[in-house]
Structures are given as structure tokens and as C-alpha cells.
Design an enzyme around this catalytic site. Structure first.
Site, PDB file in Angstrom:
ATOM      1  CG  HIS A   1      15.438 -31.210  21.444  1.00 25.14           C
ATOM      2  ND1 HIS A   1      15.249 -29.825  21.462  1.00 25.14           N
ATOM      3  CD2 HIS A   1      13.799 -31.277  20.546  1.00 25.14           C
ATOM      4  CE1 HIS A   1      14.180 -29.126  20.833  1.00 25.14           C
ATOM      5  NE2 HIS A   1      13.651 -30.064  19.843  1.00 25.14           N
TER       6      HIS A   1
ATOM      7  CB  CYS B   1      14.935 -29.677  16.164  1.00 26.55           C
ATOM      8  SG  CYS B   1      13.328 -28.507  16.744  1.00 26.55           S
TER       9      CYS B   1
ATOM     10  CG  HIS C   1      11.322 -32.098  16.857  1.00 22.94           C
ATOM     11  ND1 HIS C   1      11.588 -31.872  18.701  1.00 22.94           N
ATOM     12  CD2 HIS C   1      10.859 -33.778  16.915  1.00 22.94           C
ATOM     13  CE1 HIS C   1      11.616 -32.784  18.790  1.00 22.94           C
ATOM     14  NE2 HIS C   1      10.860 -34.268  18.707  1.00 22.94           N
TER      15      HIS C   1
ATOM     16  CG  ASP D   1       8.429 -29.301  16.965  1.00 24.45           C
ATOM     17  OD1 ASP D   1       7.973 -29.577  18.691  1.00 24.45           O
ATOM     18  OD2 ASP D   1       9.322 -28.517  17.369  1.00 24.45           O
ATOM     19  CG  HIS D   2       6.211 -26.261  18.087  1.00 25.71           C
ATOM     20  ND1 HIS D   2       6.892 -24.924  18.561  1.00 25.71           N
ATOM     21  CD2 HIS D   2       6.390 -27.064  19.009  1.00 25.71           C
ATOM     22  CE1 HIS D   2       7.744 -25.638  19.726  1.00 25.71           C
ATOM     23  NE2 HIS D   2       7.256 -26.811  20.023  1.00 25.71           N
TER      24      HIS D   2
ATOM     25  CE1 TYR E   1       4.582 -30.873  19.992  1.00 28.39           C
ATOM     26  CE2 TYR E   1       4.795 -28.824  21.645  1.00 28.39           C
ATOM     27  CZ  TYR E   1       5.255 -29.893  20.927  1.00 28.39           C
ATOM     28  OH  TYR E   1       6.809 -30.255  21.094  1.00 28.39           O
TER      29      TYR E   1
HETATM   30  C1  DNO Z   1       9.545 -28.584  22.411  1.00 28.96           C
HETATM   31  C2  DNO Z   1       9.998 -30.197  22.024  1.00 28.96           C
HETATM   32  C3  DNO Z   1      10.987 -29.533  23.273  1.00 28.96           C
HETATM   33  C4  DNO Z   1      11.640 -31.203  23.509  1.00 28.96           C
HETATM   34  C5  DNO Z   1      12.588 -31.852  24.679  1.00 28.96           C
HETATM   35  C6  DNO Z   1      13.289 -32.675  24.415  1.00 28.96           C
HETATM   36  O1  DNO Z   1       8.238 -28.281  21.907  1.00 28.96           O
HETATM   37  O2  DNO Z   1      10.700 -30.279  21.509  1.00 28.96           O
HETATM   38  O3  DNO Z   1      10.037 -29.177  24.646  1.00 28.96           O
HETATM   39  O4  DNO Z   1      10.338 -32.506  23.690  1.00 28.96           O
HETATM   40  O5  DNO Z   1      13.625 -30.940  24.615  1.00 28.96           O
HETATM   41  O6  DNO Z   1      13.914 -33.288  25.381  1.00 28.96           O
END
Ligand code: DNO
Length: 394
Positions: free
Chosen positions: A233, A271, A298, A351-352, A368
């Protein structure tokens, strides 16, 4: 693409029956209660998998199998830690969980200064303010050399902010900065943070890069043997925080990581929000360059500001061209399908999300919420289906 939803496990305020109703195919989860560096025991993995499957879902990705700080710093008993990591991978493989996300950010995970900034369509969003970060770093933490991390303009704004704010304000900023750390991880006060930062004095990018390469060389062969696709990530934000180096922030960084062990199992979590916060990162180009090694995505968006601050925007509305990005991912899938590669589909999760409507009542993990993420997922799903149709992938 396979839709997924991050579930923080049985303690998550959102339960699996709700996730099922989002229409997501799978969940992304981790055994968050196991300390960093310890082996994930087979029975625990089996138990979690059974829980997910009983709800009609599958466990598609581990997020994260955390990398112990001593590996990042290259100190202590790293061979014990590598062995444990390898054993956890083998146990996961035995249970058929084939994708593992991890990060290589020292000390902190994702970092924001504000967890409830007003979003343009109502509700609230996560935000990183350069001025708030600098005010805390320079005037409260009083880190040596902190001033070198910020522009003149940011420092000026930071000083003004510091003058008009009280201790309570900065306590909140520190709490927000720590919010990205996984639940079981220690939170710091200004004093303990100052103390722990001493471990990183003189620790430079090259050191971290070498320790990362070492990690990859130790771990990826096992991943290859047991058929696990690892995916790093990117750093969030993609620059050094509190002077601690970060080495998965740019296209060059990702090239270095993927070239260090050039096999499919050494892959990337694309991401879009993390990479997209960097003014020089073209996320669509980055995705095209590494598409073969993207196992997990993500999908979220950010709006950048001239001083380096950024705010999380709705999934389709920020600086990242989400439609083009999804097109890159779907074209890659099509390629894999034509080449008859097993498990060709890329897994993504919204993501988020903004906290909207009744989200605030649930007290879920920052970033989240249920409804905000569901809105994001629905938007992404729509774009994806339309492009799939265009590419004749349906
Ligand atoms: C945040 C996430 C990160 C992710 C870590 C992976 O929302 O995308 O915390 O889980 O960095 O190791």
C-alpha cells in the site's frame, strides 16, 4: 472487478449482514488483535474465514498483515520476525486467502489533521492541512529541523494558527494524526511521540529503502511458493511525516519496490487517494505502468490545494480521473482474461467515504462510515459496469 468492503472484524460497528446488503461480493479484513510480529495461527484464520462465509461473503484480501517496526528499522531479531511473517503467509494460503496487503510506512499509517472537515455536499470528510501539521510539528512538538519540512508560506500560516489556538486544539490534532494507527497500536502524547522519534534520528530514505528491499527478498519467495500475491500500500500522505522517511510515495519508488523482486507475487495496492495527494503523481499513468502487478485497488479521490493540503472528495469528483483509472484496471483484466491467467479479476474496495446522513450516530472508524462508503461503492460500481459493457467484459 471484484467488489470488496473493509471489515475490521467482530468489533467493527458495521456487521457482516449490513455489508452483505451493500451488494459487495467480498470482505477485506485482518486479525487486528494479534500483535505485530506474531504468527497468525491457522485456527484463528479459519475462524475468521468461517464467520465471513456464514454471512454469504468471501474473504478476498488480508488488509493488513503488518510489518513489524524492527523490520522497517532493520534492528533487533529480524530473522524471528521474517520467519513469523512467512508462517502467517503459509497459514493464510492453507485457508485459500490469496492476497495480502501491507505497508512500509514507519511509525504511522495514514495521517490526517482533521477527521470531520465539512464536505462540499454536506457531511464531513478527512483532511490533511499543511498549516495544522506544521503548527503542531514546529511549535508544539518542537521537532528539531521541523521548519525544513515546510514552505515559507505554510510556516507563516502555521505560526498564525499557533498563536490563536489553545492546547485543546493541538491535543485534537495529535489524536487525529494517530487515528490511522490500527486499534491495537499505542497512541502517543506529545512527550511520548518526541521520545519515540529519537529512534529515527539519522535514519534516512536509503536506510528504509534497503530494509524494504531486504523484507521483499526474505518474504516474496515464500509468497511465490504458497501462491500468495503480496501488494504494498502506498504511503499516505505520499511524503515524509515528522521527518521520518517514506519510500512508497511515487512512481520511482514503486518501480524500485517491484523491480527489487520482479515476480507477480511482489505487487501493488493501487490506492488512488494516497498516490493522488502528491502534486507530481499522475495516478492513471502510475496504474498503467504497473497494471500487471496490481492485485488490489483502493478507489477514492482527493482535492489538492496549492500549499500541499488536501481533502478527501467524493469518489468521482476529485483530482483523480476515476473513470480513466477504472478503465485502466478493466483493460488489464481483459488482458489477463485473454491470457487465461487464473484469478484475473482485480479486487477493489471503496476506500473511505464521507460521513453523511445518519453515519455520525454509528461511531465507526474514521473514514469508514456505512452510508458514505456505500454511496462511493454504488458510484464506482456504476462506472465499472458501464466501462465493462464498452469493453465487452460483461
Ligand atoms: C487507510 C488504509 C490504510 C491501509 C494500510 C495497509 O484507510 O488504506 O490504513 O490499510 O496502510 O497496510
Amino acid at each position: 472487478m471484484i467488489e470488496s468492503w473493509r471489515w475490521f472484524g467482530p468489533l467493527d460497528k458495521i456487521d457482516l449482514t449490513e455489508i452483505y446488503q451493500t451488494g459487495s461480493d467480498s470482505v477485506v479484513t485482518a486479525l487486528h488483535d494479534i500483535s505485530y510480529g506474531e504468527i497468525w495461527p491457522l485456527p484463528e484464520i479459519e475462524k475468521r474465514k468461517a464467520m465471513v462465509e456464514a454471512a454469504g461473503l468471501t474473504w478476498s484480501v488480508v488488509e493488513s498483515l503488518p510489518v513489524h517496526e524492527d523490520i522497517k528499522l532493520g534492528r533487533g531479531n529480524t530473522s524471528y520476525l521474517f520467519n513469523n511473517y512467512r508462517k502467517s503467509l503459509e497459514n493464510l494460503a492453507k485457508c485459500g486467502v490469496g492476497i495480502v496487503c501491507y505497508n512500509f510506512m514507519p511509525l504511522l499509517d495514514w495521517t490526517r489533521t482533521n477527521l470531520d472537515a465539512p464536505a462540499d455536499t454536506g457531511g464531513s470528510a478527512l483532511r490533511f492541512s499543511m498549516a495544522e501539521m506544521a503548527a503542531f510539528d514546529v511549535f508544539v512538538l518542537k521537532r528539531k529541523e521541523a521548519k525544513e519540512s515546510y514552505s515559507e508560506e505554510v510556516l507563516k500560516n502555521a505560526e498564525e494558527l499557533f498563536k490563536k489556538s489553545d492546547q485543546k486544539y493541538f491535543d485534537k490534532i495529535l489524536r487525529n494524526i494517530m487515528a490511522g494507527l490500527p486499534g491495537s497500536y499505542a497512541r502517543y502524547s506529545t512527550e511520548t511521540l518526541r521520545e519515540v522519534l529519537k529512534n529515527y534520528e539519522g535514519f534516512i530514505h536509503e536506510d528504509l529503502r534497503m530494509n524494504y528491499q531486504n523484507f521483499l527478498r526474505e518474504i516474496i519467495p515464500t509468497a511465490t511458493d504458497c501462491g500468495i500475491r503480496m501488494c504494498v500500500h502506498p504511503d499516505d500522505p505520499p511524503w515524509d511525516v515528522f521527518g521520518i522517511p517514506r519510500v512508497v510515495s511515487t512512481k520511482e519508488d514503486i518501480s524500485f519496490a517491484l523491480d527489487s523482486v520482479p515476480v507477480l507475487e511482489n505487487g501493488l495496492t493501487l490506492c488512488s487517494g494516497s498516490l493522488g495527494a502528491h502534486p507530481n503523481n499522475d495516478v492513471v499513468k502510475i496504474a498503467s505502468s504497473f497494471s500487471e502487478r496490481i492485485h488490489f485497488a483502493h478507489l477514492r479521490n482527493v482535492k489538492k490545494e496549492p500549499d500541499g493540503s488536501f481533502q478527501e472528495s467524493s469518489h468521482l469528483k476529485g483530482d483523480v480521473n476515476m473513470v480513466e483509472l477504472i478503465k485502466v484496471l478493466l483493460k488489464e483484466e481483459k488482458k489477463r482474461k485473454l491470457a487465461d491467467v487464473n484469478s484475473h479479476e482485480i479486487i477493489f474496495r471503496p476506500d473511505h467515504g464521507h460521513e453523511i446522513l445518519s453515519d455520525g450516530e454509528r461511531n465507526t472508524h474514521p473514514g469508514y462510515p456505512l452510508l458514505g462508503r456505500m454511496k462511493g461503492l454504488a458510484e464506482l460500481r456504476g462506472v465499472s459496469k458501464a466501462i465493462q459493457n464498452e469493453l465487452d467484459l460483461l
